[in-house]
Design a protein around this motif. Structure first.
Motif, PDB file in Angstrom:
ATOM      1  N   PHE A  37       0.844  -1.190   0.000  1.00 36.43           N
ATOM      2  CA  PHE A  37       0.000   0.000   0.000  1.00 36.43           C
ATOM      3  C   PHE A  37       0.880   1.241   0.000  1.00 36.43           C
ATOM      4  O   PHE A  37       1.974   1.242   0.556  1.00 36.43           O
ATOM      5  N   LEU A  38       0.367   2.311  -0.595  1.00 33.64           N
ATOM      6  CA  LEU A  38       1.101   3.565  -0.682  1.00 33.64           C
ATOM      7  C   LEU A  38       0.247   4.717  -0.176  1.00 33.64           C
ATOM      8  O   LEU A  38      -0.972   4.725  -0.364  1.00 33.64           O
ATOM      9  N   LEU A  39       0.888   5.687   0.434  1.00 33.05           N
ATOM     10  CA  LEU A  39       0.322   7.019   0.581  1.00 33.05           C
ATOM     11  C   LEU A  39       1.026   7.867  -0.466  1.00 33.05           C
ATOM     12  O   LEU A  39       2.253   8.033  -0.422  1.00 33.05           O
ATOM     13  N   ALA A  40       0.280   8.393  -1.418  1.00 32.96           N
ATOM     14  CA  ALA A  40       0.915   9.064  -2.552  1.00 32.96           C
ATOM     15  C   ALA A  40      -0.065  10.020  -3.207  1.00 32.96           C
ATOM     16  O   ALA A  40      -1.278   9.931  -3.014  1.00 32.96           O
ATOM     17  N   ASN A  41       0.503  10.938  -3.999  1.00 35.82           N
ATOM     18  CA  ASN A  41      -0.327  11.860  -4.772  1.00 35.82           C
ATOM     19  C   ASN A  41       0.184  11.942  -6.200  1.00 35.82           C
ATOM     20  O   ASN A  41       1.384  11.785  -6.466  1.00 35.82           O
ATOM     21  N   ASP A  42      -0.734  12.180  -7.101  1.00 41.08           N
ATOM     22  CA  ASP A  42      -0.417  12.298  -8.517  1.00 41.08           C
ATOM     23  C   ASP A  42       0.157  13.687  -8.785  1.00 41.08           C
ATOM     24  O   ASP A  42      -0.475  14.693  -8.485  1.00 41.08           O
ATOM     25  N   VAL A  43       1.371  13.745  -9.341  1.00 42.86           N
ATOM     26  CA  VAL A  43       2.008  15.032  -9.640  1.00 42.86           C
ATOM     27  C   VAL A  43       1.912  15.379 -11.115  1.00 42.86           C
ATOM     28  O   VAL A  43       2.545  16.339 -11.573  1.00 42.86           O
ATOM     29  N   GLY A  44       1.111  14.621 -11.842  1.00 37.47           N
ATOM     30  CA  GLY A  44       0.822  14.969 -13.225  1.00 37.47           C
ATOM     31  C   GLY A  44       1.979  14.740 -14.173  1.00 37.47           C
ATOM     32  O   GLY A  44       3.089  14.384 -13.760  1.00 37.47           O
ATOM     33  N   PRO A  45       1.742  14.947 -15.466  1.00 39.05           N
ATOM     34  CA  PRO A  45       2.775  14.682 -16.474  1.00 39.05           C
ATOM     35  C   PRO A  45       3.988  15.595 -16.353  1.00 39.05           C
ATOM     36  O   PRO A  45       5.076  15.248 -16.813  1.00 39.05           O
ATOM     37  N   THR A  46       3.819  16.775 -15.716  1.00 40.88           N
ATOM     38  CA  THR A  46       4.973  17.660 -15.532  1.00 40.88           C
ATOM     39  C   THR A  46       5.886  17.187 -14.416  1.00 40.88           C
ATOM     40  O   THR A  46       7.048  17.580 -14.344  1.00 40.88           O
TER      41      THR A  46
ATOM     42  N   ALA B 156      -3.540  10.296  -1.337  1.00 37.55           N
ATOM     43  CA  ALA B 156      -4.560   9.248  -1.243  1.00 37.55           C
ATOM     44  C   ALA B 156      -3.912   7.925  -0.862  1.00 37.55           C
ATOM     45  O   ALA B 156      -2.682   7.779  -0.857  1.00 37.55           O
ATOM     46  N   LEU B 157      -4.749   6.953  -0.541  1.00 37.59           N
ATOM     47  CA  LEU B 157      -4.296   5.588  -0.292  1.00 37.59           C
ATOM     48  C   LEU B 157      -4.381   4.803  -1.588  1.00 37.59           C
ATOM     49  O   LEU B 157      -5.408   4.824  -2.269  1.00 37.59           O
ATOM     50  N   TRP B 158      -3.295   4.116  -1.925  1.00 38.86           N
ATOM     51  CA  TRP B 158      -3.220   3.307  -3.139  1.00 38.86           C
ATOM     52  C   TRP B 158      -2.841   1.888  -2.766  1.00 38.86           C
ATOM     53  O   TRP B 158      -2.100   1.651  -1.812  1.00 38.86           O
TER      54      TRP B 158
ATOM     55  N   LEU C  39      -7.562   4.070  -3.760  1.00 37.73           N
ATOM     56  CA  LEU C  39      -8.680   3.589  -2.955  1.00 37.73           C
ATOM     57  C   LEU C  39      -9.504   4.720  -2.343  1.00 37.73           C
ATOM     58  O   LEU C  39     -10.672   4.503  -2.000  1.00 37.73           O
ATOM     59  N   THR C  40      -8.914   5.905  -2.153  1.00 36.87           N
ATOM     60  CA  THR C  40      -9.652   7.010  -1.542  1.00 36.87           C
ATOM     61  C   THR C  40      -9.779   8.166  -2.522  1.00 36.87           C
ATOM     62  O   THR C  40      -8.971   8.316  -3.441  1.00 36.87           O
TER      63      THR C  40
END
Length: 659
Positions: free
Chosen positions: A271-280, A290-292, A302-303
């Motif tokens: 499981f990860l706590l992570a955020n999407d930083v986009g293509p840049t 979020a939880l992944w 997941l969230t």
């Protein structure tokens, strides 16, 4: 609460719980003025209704982790030189045994699944630097060759001490102590630790996190390689083979995730706590952590990142069967949530609390929490029963006197709701009012006992503070609304909330007002006094004041300003306090720390010099040896000195009583 009452602010670190749920261990920490440092030890409490008892007697013991059988506690303790080392102690008490002797100090530690080994991260120092050679001080060290986009970090300094992953055999707590050798013609090898640690990683890349896989053959960690040309916040997650150090990538940068935690559930699921930083690779504004869960085709979220925010500092994961416990910040609270692998979210612990740590075993949850009347307590949750505190660490602060703020929501000029609080001294007033503004900007004021507010209230001031647009805890749209538009909606919200609560309460004197804030709050304070001249005084602290010079001096300059104020010179100037400093008329105290690499000292000196050139009544106070965290984690005597300076400034420009 008076300035020296910061000694009563006892915090509770992330707890751990025995596998059968029969007891918990946790660390406390508090500022100590005599020692002029934070002090704390480990504690044990038998559950469900035991009395806490001190488990260790070190100066600053922290980060307890129970072995899989619950018999031994591994923890971090400073050695004679103040470097954090791993120690182990029996879970029922005894003399701790030192496990490591690293020159650079240990950051984190984790037990192997079978309890025979410990993985840890420690900084590796190049020989000849940082006191590794007697008589060779910092001024005599060789020059540093810098080729990357990053070179320093707040609270650390130069990034020439990469953190690496090690594994060491866990010693018996009954092992024979180690003794310093006597002088001899042939100096014997000095053995300080039971066994030599096995180093897993090498090279200039730094590593964070040590999470064992289910069978103990691999350790999950996140590498951090310094970029050569442009900042990239995308992370990889790598599985390191314990015996050989071979690396296997399990999450690639193509996932566009910035990973704050990677953990392995008992069944081996990652499981990860992570955020999407986009293509840049640098989109971090209101990141939506979020939880992944890691599946065969990659991470699955997941969230809901738009409404559930798991990004609070210290956020982590606990596993309860197939479910995961996480911390969600919302409207000044931090609640504990249970998330299923199907994405179902259930609140475990809410209310007027901030959950700062948690652990679960045998259907029993322990949680470290802060609340309006306490800086830290340990709560126990058994099934559907009401949560119960097993500590009363806030008693000393309550005895000194605290005021619980009142919560408000004000409708702003464009119809947007602005949420915040007002803390008022006892009596009918009218009281002078101080507008406080938080840092971040993607942070928030919360419901925990807050010394900044309490000291001002004790001195006779009403304090108004809010979470304007740009803050955390109100959804990503709220946080992202000021991206490349700082000083607009956030400024409106701060002022509308202030005007709304002051006009509605006759105890608050609208004719006697001041404003203060730190970091982003320093930015907004400087912005306010350039556009509104009603304030009798201002305190601008550790501020983001000159966006144009920020990229070349701040440890986050390679991406922070680009995302928040953009790159167009005219747009940057339109959001810059330095560009409007000539409009300031308010007497201003500039507070800063000498070693602040987040908002570097030149941000303060340039702003202060400009105030002086404009004829503003201004002073500057610089704290030696402190960084961006002075008000939260600085030397206790410096923290008290700062409070004294703040109260002196307000006594001069905004006396608490009418003449």
């Amino acid at each position: 609460m008076r300035p020296d009452d910061i000694e009563t602010l006892v915090s509770v670190g992330r707890p751990d719980i025995a596998p059968d749920g029969s007891f918990a261990v946790y660390a406390t920490s508090r500022p100590d003025l005599t020692a002029d440092r934070a002090v704390g030890q480990l504690w044990r409490v038998d559950l469900p209704a035991g009395e806490p008892r001190r488990l260790t007697r070190g100066v600053a013991d922290r980060s307890p982790r129970l072995s899989p059988d619950g018999a031994t506690v591994a923890f971090l303790r400073g050695d004679a030189k103040g470097r954090a080392q791993v120690f182990v102690v029996r879970a029922d008490g005894g003399e701790p045994v030192q496990v490591t002797d690293t020159v650079g100090g240990v950051s984190e530690v984790a037990w192997s699944p079978d309890g025979t080994r410990l993985a840890f991260t420690a900084r590796v120092i190049e020989p000849g630097r940082y006191g590794t050679v007697d008589g060779l001080d910092a001024a005599a060290e060789p020059a540093r060759r810098i080729t990357g986009i990053r070179w320093h970090a707040n609270g650390l300094g130069y990034l020439d001490r990469p953190s690496h992953v090690f594994v060491v055999d866990a010693p018996s707590t009954e092992t024979e102590p180690f003794y310093d050798p006597a002088p001899a013609l042939e100096k014997p090898e000095k053995r300080v630790v039971p066994t030599e640690a096995h180093r897993i990683t090498h090279g200039p890349t730094s590593w964070s996190g040590v999470a064992w896989n289910a069978d103990g053959t691999e350790i999950l960690s996140v590498p951090d390689a310094i970029e050569s040309d442009r900042r990239d916040l995308r992370d990889r997650v790598v599985a390191l083979t314990v015996e050989t150090g071979a690396a296997r990538e399990i999450v690639a940068t193509a996932a566009n995730l910035s990973v704050s935690a990677a953990q392995v559930a008992p069944d081996g699921t990652v499981f990860l706590l992570a955020n999407d930083v986009g293509p840049t690779g640098v989109d971090f504004v209101a990141p939506g952590v979020a939880l992944w869960v890691l599946e065969d085709d990659g991470p699955r979220r997941l969230t809901d990142a738009e409404t559930v925010d798991l990004g609070e500092v210290g956020s982590h994961l606990s596993f309860d069967g197939d479910d995961v416990l996480v911390q969600d910040r919302t409207r000044g609270r931090l609640r504990l949530l249970r998330v299923s692998r199907g994405g179902e979210v259930v609140e475990v612990l809410g209310g007027d609390r901030e959950v700062t740590g948690h652990a679960v075993a045998a259907s029993r949850v322990v949680a470290a929490v802060a609340a309006p009347a306490s800086f830290g307590e340990l709560l126990v949750l058994d099934g559907d029963a009401a949560p119960r505190a097993v500590t009363d660490l806030g008693a000393a602060a309550r005895e000194r006197g605290i005021v619980e703020p009142l919560e408000h929501e004000i409708t702003g000029r464009d119809g947007y709701p602005v949420h915040g609080w007002v803390a008022t001294p006892e009596g009918e007033g009218p009281f002078p009012v101080i507008l406080q503004i938080h840092g971040g900007p993607y942070a928030s004021y919360g419901v925990h006992l807050f010394d900044e507010t309490q000291v001002l209230v004790e001195a006779g001031y009403a304090v108004v503070y809010s979470n304007p647009r740009g803050s955390a805890g109100y959804g990503r749209a709220h946080g992202r609304s000021i991206r490349q538009a700082m000083g607009t909606l956030d400024y409106f919200d701060v002022m509308d909330f202030f005007d709304g609560v002051v006009s509605a309460d006759p105890r608050l004197d609208a004719e006697r007002v001041g404003v203060m804030g730190g970091s982003y709050g320093g930015y907004m304070t400087a912005w306010v006094i350039a556009h509104d001249h009603r304030f009798a005084g201002a305190i601008v602290e550790r501020g983001f004041l000159d966006p144009a010079s920020f990229p070349g001096s701040s440890d986050i300059g390679s991406f922070f300003g680009t995302e928040y104020v953009g790159t167009d010179p005219d747009a940057v100037a339109a959001q810059s306090p330095m560009a409007v400093v000539d409009q300031v008329r308010t007497p201003t105290l500039v507070l800063h720390s000498e070693l602040d690499f987040r908002c570097p000292l030149d941000q303060a000196t340039r702003y202060y010099s400009a105030l002086k050139q404009s004829g503003v009544d201004a002073e500057m106070l610089i704290f030696p040896g402190e960084d961006h965290e002075l008000t939260r984690a600085g030397r206790p005597r410096h923290r008290v000195e700062r409070f004294d300076a703040v109260l002196d400034w307000w006594a001069r420009y905004l006396p608490p009583a009418q003449p």
